[in-house]
Design an enzyme around this catalytic site. Structure first.
Site, PDB file in Angstrom:
ATOM      1  N   ASP A 123     -29.288  -8.442 -33.358  1.00 30.22           N
ATOM      2  CA  ASP A 123     -27.933  -8.360 -32.172  1.00 30.22           C
ATOM      3  C   ASP A 123     -26.777  -7.410 -31.313  1.00 30.22           C
ATOM      4  O   ASP A 123     -27.882  -6.622 -30.568  1.00 30.22           O
ATOM      5  CB  ASP A 123     -27.068 -10.107 -32.823  1.00 30.22           C
ATOM      6  CG  ASP A 123     -26.667 -10.465 -31.984  1.00 30.22           C
ATOM      7  OD1 ASP A 123     -27.126 -12.076 -31.763  1.00 30.22           O
ATOM      8  OD2 ASP A 123     -25.142 -10.309 -31.599  1.00 30.22           O
ATOM      9  N   TRP A 124     -26.265  -7.851 -31.025  1.00 30.81           N
ATOM     10  CA  TRP A 124     -25.131  -6.858 -30.578  1.00 30.81           C
ATOM     11  C   TRP A 124     -25.355  -5.285 -31.146  1.00 30.81           C
ATOM     12  O   TRP A 124     -24.933  -4.968 -30.669  1.00 30.81           O
ATOM     13  CB  TRP A 124     -23.481  -7.128 -30.934  1.00 30.81           C
ATOM     14  CG  TRP A 124     -23.391  -7.872 -29.044  1.00 30.81           C
ATOM     15  CD1 TRP A 124     -23.427  -8.993 -28.868  1.00 30.81           C
ATOM     16  CD2 TRP A 124     -23.126  -7.244 -27.749  1.00 30.81           C
ATOM     17  NE1 TRP A 124     -22.654  -9.221 -27.364  1.00 30.81           N
ATOM     18  CE2 TRP A 124     -23.094  -7.738 -26.752  1.00 30.81           C
ATOM     19  CE3 TRP A 124     -22.550  -5.801 -27.747  1.00 30.81           C
ATOM     20  CZ2 TRP A 124     -22.157  -7.193 -25.867  1.00 30.81           C
ATOM     21  CZ3 TRP A 124     -22.890  -5.448 -26.646  1.00 30.81           C
ATOM     22  CH2 TRP A 124     -22.531  -6.200 -25.995  1.00 30.81           C
ATOM     23  N   TRP A 163     -24.912 -21.114 -24.676  1.00 29.23           N
ATOM     24  CA  TRP A 163     -24.364 -20.180 -26.070  1.00 29.23           C
ATOM     25  C   TRP A 163     -22.781 -19.538 -24.870  1.00 29.23           C
ATOM     26  O   TRP A 163     -22.575 -19.487 -26.438  1.00 29.23           O
ATOM     27  CB  TRP A 163     -25.404 -18.213 -26.960  1.00 29.23           C
ATOM     28  CG  TRP A 163     -23.890 -18.525 -27.289  1.00 29.23           C
ATOM     29  CD1 TRP A 163     -24.864 -16.817 -27.268  1.00 29.23           C
ATOM     30  CD2 TRP A 163     -23.651 -18.446 -28.670  1.00 29.23           C
ATOM     31  NE1 TRP A 163     -24.308 -16.159 -27.999  1.00 29.23           N
ATOM     32  CE2 TRP A 163     -23.476 -16.806 -29.154  1.00 29.23           C
ATOM     33  CE3 TRP A 163     -22.762 -19.435 -29.460  1.00 29.23           C
ATOM     34  CZ2 TRP A 163     -22.097 -17.024 -29.931  1.00 29.23           C
ATOM     35  CZ3 TRP A 163     -21.798 -18.988 -30.650  1.00 29.23           C
ATOM     36  CH2 TRP A 163     -21.584 -17.307 -30.509  1.00 29.23           C
ATOM     37  N   ASP A 249     -36.182 -17.948 -34.139  1.00 31.12           N
ATOM     38  CA  ASP A 249     -34.229 -17.816 -32.747  1.00 31.12           C
ATOM     39  C   ASP A 249     -34.671 -18.100 -31.617  1.00 31.12           C
ATOM     40  O   ASP A 249     -35.564 -17.736 -30.681  1.00 31.12           O
ATOM     41  CB  ASP A 249     -33.898 -16.438 -33.021  1.00 31.12           C
ATOM     42  CG  ASP A 249     -32.500 -15.909 -32.171  1.00 31.12           C
ATOM     43  OD1 ASP A 249     -32.557 -16.379 -31.159  1.00 31.12           O
ATOM     44  OD2 ASP A 249     -32.934 -14.703 -31.926  1.00 31.12           O
ATOM     45  N   HIS A 279     -32.214 -16.521 -36.372  1.00 37.58           N
ATOM     46  CA  HIS A 279     -31.044 -15.499 -35.754  1.00 37.58           C
ATOM     47  C   HIS A 279     -30.783 -14.044 -36.679  1.00 37.58           C
ATOM     48  O   HIS A 279     -31.253 -13.485 -35.860  1.00 37.58           O
ATOM     49  CB  HIS A 279     -30.428 -15.751 -34.727  1.00 37.58           C
ATOM     50  CG  HIS A 279     -29.802 -14.685 -33.922  1.00 37.58           C
ATOM     51  ND1 HIS A 279     -30.429 -13.972 -32.847  1.00 37.58           N
ATOM     52  CD2 HIS A 279     -28.379 -14.622 -34.056  1.00 37.58           C
ATOM     53  CE1 HIS A 279     -29.169 -13.670 -32.353  1.00 37.58           C
ATOM     54  NE2 HIS A 279     -28.491 -13.682 -32.842  1.00 37.58           N
TER      55      HIS A 279
END
Length: 304
Positions: A123-124, A163, A249, A279
């Protein structure tokens, strides 16, 4: 703007998280200082692996992978990004931007583990970690990426737009329930509470609400030019690079091939789409992810 500190009482009796607290002082900018919390487990002279979390999680996400990596001989370092976990949290969403997040994480890395290191990012954690690999590829021995990318504009998916809008405007932003919905395995009540622990009120969620707005998925957004420059180093990165993505995801699950197809060190690696994996892949398939890190480190000659 206020810099919020964590309440230790909210983090009592965390399940499967017997790790010691460590702290690094960070220059947040505009005259503000803050503390970044991080885990540092294993022998200090062991090969380090950096474990970067994303939105809206924290180092608790790595509690299942760390024991496996320690048994393999790693030193495991997992920071809580500013605005998340036990780290300090500016309460103004507009204070957060992509460049600052990169700078804060680089400050931590330079102070705590300046030597060569392996990287796992999701993710980030990938938007930050892959940028760092592209900027300074010689400082990373190998990389495993999961459910992440280094975006440079374009057209965002409908799932991401939904999202982003939800994170910005939803009156209810229950972090633990978000983690529950984005995994295939079931979280216990204690685990959901652990993900809620960093966020006792709305001001503490400023960073979590801001993060989706900062992803440079549309032309003209901040970070695009810096990411394009980082892609030059990332594409040429010739050390072992593995993608292990959760196939369940809906936002990033389809980006694994796009990522591995552009990076030299990814050629010929056993990339995989993990079944029954959402995810937050660290929750659903920790064994496979940790083994991927171990395998890449062996290929790189980084882990004996």
């Amino acid at each position: 703007m206020q810099i919020l500190s964590y309440d230790p009482k909210r983090f009592a009796d965390l399940p499967d998280y017997p790790f010691f607290e460590n702290w690094s002082e960070i220059d947040l900018g505009d005259g503000h200082m803050g503390r970044m919390h991080y885990l540092d487990e294993g022998a200090k002279d062991a090969p380090p692996v950096l474990l970067f979390h994303g939105e809206p999680s924290w180092s608790f996400l790595y509690r299942k992978m760390i024991p496996i990596l320690l048994d393999a001989g790693f030193r495991c370092l997992a920071p809580d990004l500013i605005g998340f976990g036990k780290s300090d949290k500016p309460d103004d969403p507009s204070f957060y931007n992509y460049a600052r997040h990169v700078d804060w994480l680089k400050q931590w890395r330079n102070a705590v583990v300046p030597q060569d290191a392996a990287l796992f990012c999701q993710d980030w954690g990938g938007l930050l970690g892959l940028r760092m690999v592209g900027d300074e590829p010689d400082r990373f021995s190998c990389v495993v990426a999961s459910n992440t990318f280094l975006p440079t504009g374009g057209t965002p998916s409908p799932a991401f737009l939904m999202w982003r809008e939800f994170a910005k405007s939803s009156p209810e932003f229950a972090i633990g329930e978000l983690l529950q919905r984005a995994t295939q395995s079931e979280r216990s009540a204690a685990e959901i509470a652990a993900y809620d622990a960093p966020f006792p009120d709305e001001p503490s969620k400023a960073g979590a609400r801001a993060f989706p707005q900062l992803v440079p998925v549309e032309d003209g957004m901040d970070g695009i030019e810096e990411n394009k420059a980082a892609w030059e180093g990332l594409a040429a990165y010739d050390k072992p690079f593995l993608t292990l993505f959760g196939e369940d995801d809906p936002v990033t699950g389809g980006l694994g091939d796009q990522l591995s197809g552009r990076i030299k060190g990814a050629e010929g690696q056993p990339h995989a789409m993990l079944s029954d994996c959402g995810h937050f892949s660290q929750e659903d398939r920790p064994q496979e992810l940790a083994q991927g890190v171990i395998d890449m480190a062996h290929k790189a000659g980084f882990l004996a």
